[in-house]
Design a protein around this motif. Structure first.
Motif, PDB file in Angstrom:
ATOM      1  N   THR A 287       2.218  22.151 -15.349  1.00 44.57           N
ATOM      2  CA  THR A 287       0.862  22.350 -14.831  1.00 44.57           C
ATOM      3  C   THR A 287       0.457  21.200 -13.912  1.00 44.57           C
ATOM      4  N   PRO A 288       0.005  21.520 -12.700  1.00 43.21           N
ATOM      5  CA  PRO A 288      -0.422  20.469 -11.783  1.00 43.21           C
ATOM      6  C   PRO A 288      -1.672  19.743 -12.298  1.00 43.21           C
ATOM      7  N   LEU A 289      -1.811  18.492 -11.906  1.00 46.92           N
ATOM      8  CA  LEU A 289      -2.957  17.665 -12.313  1.00 46.92           C
ATOM      9  C   LEU A 289      -4.295  18.358 -12.060  1.00 46.92           C
ATOM     10  N   ALA A 290      -4.419  18.980 -10.895  1.00 49.07           N
ATOM     11  CA  ALA A 290      -5.701  19.585 -10.523  1.00 49.07           C
ATOM     12  C   ALA A 290      -6.096  20.670 -11.520  1.00 49.07           C
ATOM     13  N   GLU A 291      -5.098  21.392 -12.026  1.00 46.89           N
ATOM     14  CA  GLU A 291      -5.399  22.445 -12.987  1.00 46.89           C
ATOM     15  C   GLU A 291      -5.733  21.855 -14.356  1.00 46.89           C
ATOM     16  N   LEU A 292      -5.027  20.785 -14.703  1.00 44.89           N
ATOM     17  CA  LEU A 292      -5.292  20.094 -15.965  1.00 44.89           C
ATOM     18  C   LEU A 292      -6.742  19.613 -16.032  1.00 44.89           C
ATOM     19  N   ARG A 293      -7.226  19.152 -14.896  1.00 47.30           N
ATOM     20  CA  ARG A 293      -8.576  18.599 -14.834  1.00 47.30           C
ATOM     21  C   ARG A 293      -9.638  19.632 -15.168  1.00 47.30           C
ATOM     22  N   ARG A 294      -9.309  20.912 -15.018  1.00 51.31           N
ATOM     23  CA  ARG A 294     -10.289  21.970 -15.272  1.00 51.31           C
ATOM     24  C   ARG A 294     -10.503  22.215 -16.772  1.00 51.31           C
ATOM     25  N   ILE A 295      -9.582  21.706 -17.602  1.00 53.48           N
ATOM     26  CA  ILE A 295      -9.647  21.965 -19.042  1.00 53.48           C
ATOM     27  C   ILE A 295     -10.779  21.161 -19.681  1.00 53.48           C
ATOM     28  N   ASP A 296     -11.472  21.793 -20.638  1.00 49.09           N
ATOM     29  CA  ASP A 296     -12.569  21.114 -21.337  1.00 49.09           C
ATOM     30  C   ASP A 296     -12.075  19.818 -21.991  1.00 49.09           C
ATOM     31  N   GLY A 297     -12.776  18.754 -21.725  1.00 50.01           N
ATOM     32  CA  GLY A 297     -12.455  17.491 -22.392  1.00 50.01           C
ATOM     33  C   GLY A 297     -11.468  16.643 -21.607  1.00 50.01           C
ATOM     34  N   VAL A 298     -10.831  17.221 -20.575  1.00 48.60           N
ATOM     35  CA  VAL A 298      -9.929  16.431 -19.743  1.00 48.60           C
ATOM     36  C   VAL A 298     -10.763  15.842 -18.606  1.00 48.60           C
ATOM     37  N   GLY A 299     -10.428  14.655 -18.209  1.00 58.06           N
ATOM     38  CA  GLY A 299     -11.188  13.974 -17.157  1.00 58.06           C
ATOM     39  C   GLY A 299     -11.104  12.498 -17.454  1.00 58.06           C
ATOM     40  N   GLU A 300     -11.777  11.692 -16.712  1.00 55.70           N
ATOM     41  CA  GLU A 300     -11.723  10.231 -16.891  1.00 55.70           C
ATOM     42  C   GLU A 300     -10.282   9.734 -16.927  1.00 55.70           C
ATOM     43  N   GLY A 301      -9.416  10.397 -16.185  1.00 61.98           N
ATOM     44  CA  GLY A 301      -8.024   9.952 -16.130  1.00 61.98           C
ATOM     45  C   GLY A 301      -7.152  10.459 -17.264  1.00 61.98           C
ATOM     46  N   LEU A 302      -7.762  11.226 -18.184  1.00 62.40           N
ATOM     47  CA  LEU A 302      -6.974  11.749 -19.299  1.00 62.40           C
ATOM     48  C   LEU A 302      -5.878  12.694 -18.800  1.00 62.40           C
ATOM     49  N   GLU A 303      -6.123  13.343 -17.649  1.00 62.18           N
ATOM     50  CA  GLU A 303      -5.112  14.249 -17.102  1.00 62.18           C
ATOM     51  C   GLU A 303      -3.812  13.499 -16.789  1.00 62.18           C
ATOM     52  N   ASN A 304      -3.947  12.255 -16.313  1.00 62.10           N
ATOM     53  CA  ASN A 304      -2.747  11.467 -16.039  1.00 62.10           C
ATOM     54  C   ASN A 304      -2.025  11.076 -17.325  1.00 62.10           C
ATOM     55  N   ARG A 305      -2.826  10.725 -18.330  1.00 62.55           N
ATOM     56  CA  ARG A 305      -2.223  10.381 -19.630  1.00 62.55           C
ATOM     57  C   ARG A 305      -1.489  11.584 -20.214  1.00 62.55           C
ATOM     58  N   LEU A 306      -2.080  12.756 -20.059  1.00 58.72           N
ATOM     59  CA  LEU A 306      -1.439  13.973 -20.570  1.00 58.72           C
ATOM     60  C   LEU A 306      -0.093  14.203 -19.888  1.00 58.72           C
ATOM     61  N   LYS A 307      -0.084  14.074 -18.557  1.00 55.96           N
ATOM     62  CA  LYS A 307       1.171  14.277 -17.823  1.00 55.96           C
ATOM     63  C   LYS A 307       2.212  13.245 -18.256  1.00 55.96           C
ATOM     64  N   ASP A 308       1.784  11.985 -18.340  1.00 52.57           N
ATOM     65  CA  ASP A 308       2.716  10.922 -18.728  1.00 52.57           C
ATOM     66  C   ASP A 308       3.260  11.139 -20.131  1.00 52.57           C
ATOM     67  N   ALA A 309       2.344  11.441 -21.055  1.00 48.08           N
ATOM     68  CA  ALA A 309       2.771  11.610 -22.443  1.00 48.08           C
ATOM     69  C   ALA A 309       3.736  12.790 -22.559  1.00 48.08           C
ATOM     70  N   ALA A 310       3.466  13.872 -21.808  1.00 50.22           N
ATOM     71  CA  ALA A 310       4.344  15.047 -21.881  1.00 50.22           C
ATOM     72  C   ALA A 310       5.726  14.746 -21.311  1.00 50.22           C
ATOM     73  N   ARG A 311       5.793  13.791 -20.399  1.00 52.07           N
ATOM     74  CA  ARG A 311       7.093  13.421 -19.837  1.00 52.07           C
ATOM     75  C   ARG A 311       7.999  12.799 -20.890  1.00 52.07           C
ATOM     76  N   SER A 312       7.417  11.922 -21.713  1.00 49.21           N
ATOM     77  CA  SER A 312       8.294  11.223 -22.655  1.00 49.21           C
ATOM     78  C   SER A 312       8.398  11.929 -24.002  1.00 49.21           C
ATOM     79  N   ALA A 313       7.520  12.899 -24.254  1.00 47.62           N
ATOM     80  CA  ALA A 313       7.471  13.506 -25.584  1.00 47.62           C
ATOM     81  C   ALA A 313       8.530  14.587 -25.779  1.00 47.62           C
ATOM     82  N   GLY A 314       9.185  14.517 -26.928  1.00 49.52           N
ATOM     83  CA  GLY A 314      10.107  15.571 -27.328  1.00 49.52           C
ATOM     84  C   GLY A 314       9.534  16.411 -28.452  1.00 49.52           C
ATOM     85  N   THR A 315       8.437  15.939 -29.053  1.00 50.62           N
ATOM     86  CA  THR A 315       7.770  16.648 -30.144  1.00 50.62           C
ATOM     87  C   THR A 315       6.262  16.506 -29.957  1.00 50.62           C
ATOM     88  N   ILE A 316       5.514  17.304 -30.719  1.00 48.89           N
ATOM     89  CA  ILE A 316       4.058  17.205 -30.664  1.00 48.89           C
ATOM     90  C   ILE A 316       3.611  15.830 -31.186  1.00 48.89           C
TER      91      ILE A 316
END
Lengths: 429, 429
Positions: free
Chosen positions: A272-301
């Motif tokens: 999911t592109p950053l711009a679309e992530l930003r539309r989600i409730d509660g995402v913003g204040e740079g959390l979209e970048n953290r989500l992308k970064d965390a998903a890159r390194s994560a192999g589990t929830i």
């Protein structure tokens, strides 16, 4: 006819819940217990261990008479959204006299005093709260700290007898927090429903081990997750709840856990592109970048949540956010289904003969459309209102993604919100 | 220096592949064998059973000297797109003298005659083809039928000696079909690379059982999927290929199959709106509705494919389409990376000492940027060209979703297209 409402998740139903149902009936002299049940996902931002129809049956066979669904747009929400949606739905039935909720505190007067205090504008407290929020505390912790400070200095009206430690207890336990929100929501809506609280019995809400027969739902889920052996749970759940859970497991429809959604969620985050992530409730204040970064390194929830965790965000809030993302619950949705706005319909999950008799009254008095068969009852409302259509669309999508995590492939068919029959039982056994 | 190019998937590498490498060297007197290898997904629209770095190593330890990647925008594509991309990349190295490909037919003259015929405009044949397509045949079948009809009536130049049955054989086998596309692509680009074909040895391409030591890759994957026991494969793979596969399995990075992507794909289909589905390459003509419907009832990838199958769409085409959807490969992407356009870069996967010597010449003669370390070599090109950026973005996303299906959670980290080192070996063992 005396009607008592209960707001519950029953994830899964245990002896503490059954006690709550019995006490609610006894204390209010209720003829009918009306239960509002979270659907397939819960307030903690987790899938229910077993689906909503099975949990409605657990409720109906352990004391409840009538079960309505708490829609996913309220169920997977912060305490205020959860409580407001639930209270508005109880109110909309037009028949509920009492709301009985469990709390760690167990006494209504003091909870009410605190709820009243929170409902009023109080500048010194607000400023304290703001300071803590600016320091990066998550909202619940900032509020608790602000209250304690205020209580130390000026004393909260009605809580004069309590030490700061006792005030902290009042605002620091999950069921007290929800209870405070129920009380505030009742006050805000000018509801005539009378609140009553019962002390929680047995193990703590967060207790993770099976130590007492009054084990917490957390401990039960943990045992199921770690051992996979439901036989272990026989002693910790009422027989008819245990049996229903067992049947669901044997049919390949349970148990479901947070990690059942690993590949659905991480795959989606990675593509999911950053711009679309930003539309989600509660995402913003740079959390979209953290989500992308965390998903890159994560192999589990678990990896994903560890990667996301900061002082500001509680784990529960992050989990809800992941499911908001999975369901594409946007900021716009959050505002469409805000605590200030009314729900769109009352969706029935099941009943016993006592509940059925009450249904006739609800049909007459309800201020929202009563949905017993969605394909028939919802269609005109969906056509008339985009908001109703969206509320139902989110419900169906949540279920369609929930069932996809079932162990048994044959049980994963979508559209079960249309095809699952009402849960009709002969009553308590 | 004589350089021979080979286009391959090695999914996984078996004795037939090793024979092909040896024969290619012998017949062309090659000093260097340059291999162009499909990445993590293959032309059939399946994940490779083991990742591209492990397969590059298999190639380098069984006869190849230098391995470049066939980018996912060409690898997961119909025969023409696959062949054109591959031939253009071989041409772009500036050093390849021969292209040796395996075919069921095994003789180049007749394949060339047929390729020449297909490359020319021929009205009577085109009309036949059109008629069969309008009857709902998938393209390969319509073309085969059209050719047979034409051959019966007028005779295809250069194939006068063949019966219609023999012509059907020529156009009806997967390696012949790819071979015909290589030949046409070489002609279209005016390439000086000389084509040569070697007959496939042993079991057929589609053979599903391990019957002979020259088992097909399909049979090997099937065995791995059904039994999960790689020890069974010892007799059917060259020792160094088998050992690499075993190591990958033991590290939790293999084996991957189509059904490893069940929840990624079905979850995404259930939550993606129709309008977005329509943007995907190959979706249209109402296929978006079929996709939504099939995803509703499907609990597995097999269910999904059964639900989608019609006379018009081959299974392979549908599988590619599912991965195009997963990678968000749109119609616009398909046209940006069409057989008419040039690739954007040459991405190296690995080499042995012989291959390393050739690299010096490639650096001088290549007509595309040579990428050995993406973070360093690709960056300026990504900045300069949106098309290059997109080609690489799709490659990385494909890998990020591929690794998410690894059995071992610790191995699922994204960005491996940046972090995986080149595969450097001492040469054939």
């Amino acid at each position: 006819m005396q009607v008592t409402g209960i707001i519950a998740e029953y994830n899964p139903l245990h002896y503490g819940h059954r006690h709550h149902l019995q006490e609610a009936r006894r204390l209010t002299g209720a003829d009918v217990l009306l239960c509002l049940l979270s659907g397939n996902f819960t307030q903690r931002g987790e899938p229910a261990v077993v689906n909503k129809w099975a949990r409605a049956r657990m409720a109906l066979e352990n004391g409840a008479d009538l079960v309505f669904e708490l829609p996913v747009v309220y169920a997977v929400r912060h305490a205020q959204g959860f409580a407001s949606g639930a209270v508005k739905l109880l109110e909309a039935t037009g028949v509920v006299d009492y709301l009985v909720f469990g709390s760690e505190h167990g006494r209504c007067t003091e909870l009410k005093a605190l709820a009243d205090f929170l409902a009023r504008e109080n500048l010194p407290f607000r400023e304290r709260l703001k300071t803590y929020l600016e320091q990066g505390y998550p909202f619940p912790a900032a509020r608790a700290q602000g209250l304690i400070d205020y209580h130390k200095e000026k004393g909260i009206p009605g809580l004069e007898g309590l030490t700061p430690e006792e005030v902290k207890d009042l605002i620091g336990h999950p069921n007290n927090i929800l209870g405070l929100e129920y009380l505030q929501a009742l006050a805000r809506t000018g509801s005539t429903i009378r609140p009553l609280t019962i002390p929680r019995l047995g193990a703590g809400y967060h207790e993770e081990k099976l130590t007492t027969p009054l084990a917490s739902a957390t401990a039960i889920r943990r045992t199921l997750h770690e051992s996979g052996r439901h036989a272990l749970l026989r002693r910790f759940m009422p027989p008819r709840a245990w049996q229903i859970l067992r049947e669901e497991i044997e049919a390949g429809r349970a148990p479901l856990f947070l990690d059942s959604f690993t590949s659905q969620i991480i795959s989606l985050l990675r593509r999911t592109p950053l711009a679309e992530l930003r539309r989600i409730d509660g995402v913003g204040e740079g959390l979209e970048n953290r989500l992308k970064d965390a998903a890159r390194s994560a192999g589990t929830i678990e990896d994903l949540l560890s990667g996301l965790k900061t002082k500001r965000y509680t784990r529960t809030r992050l989990q809800r956010l992941l499911f908001h993302f999975l369901f594409n619950f946007t900021g716009e949705d959050a505002s469409d289904f805000s605590p200030q706005k009314d729900p769109c319909y009352l969706r029935l999950l099941g009943f016993n003969p006592r509940g059925q008799r009450l249904l006739k009254f609800i049909k007459k008095r309800a201020t929202l459309p009563l949905i017993t068969k969605p394909a028939r009852d919802l269609l005109p409302h969906i056509r008339a209102s985009g908001r109703t259509a969206r509320m139902w669309e989110l419900e169906c999508l949540a279920t369609d993604l929930y069932v996809l995590a079932y162990p048994c492939p044959q049980a994963r068919r979508a559209g079960q919100d249309y095809t699952q029959p009402l849960v009709i039982t002969a009553g308590e056994r």
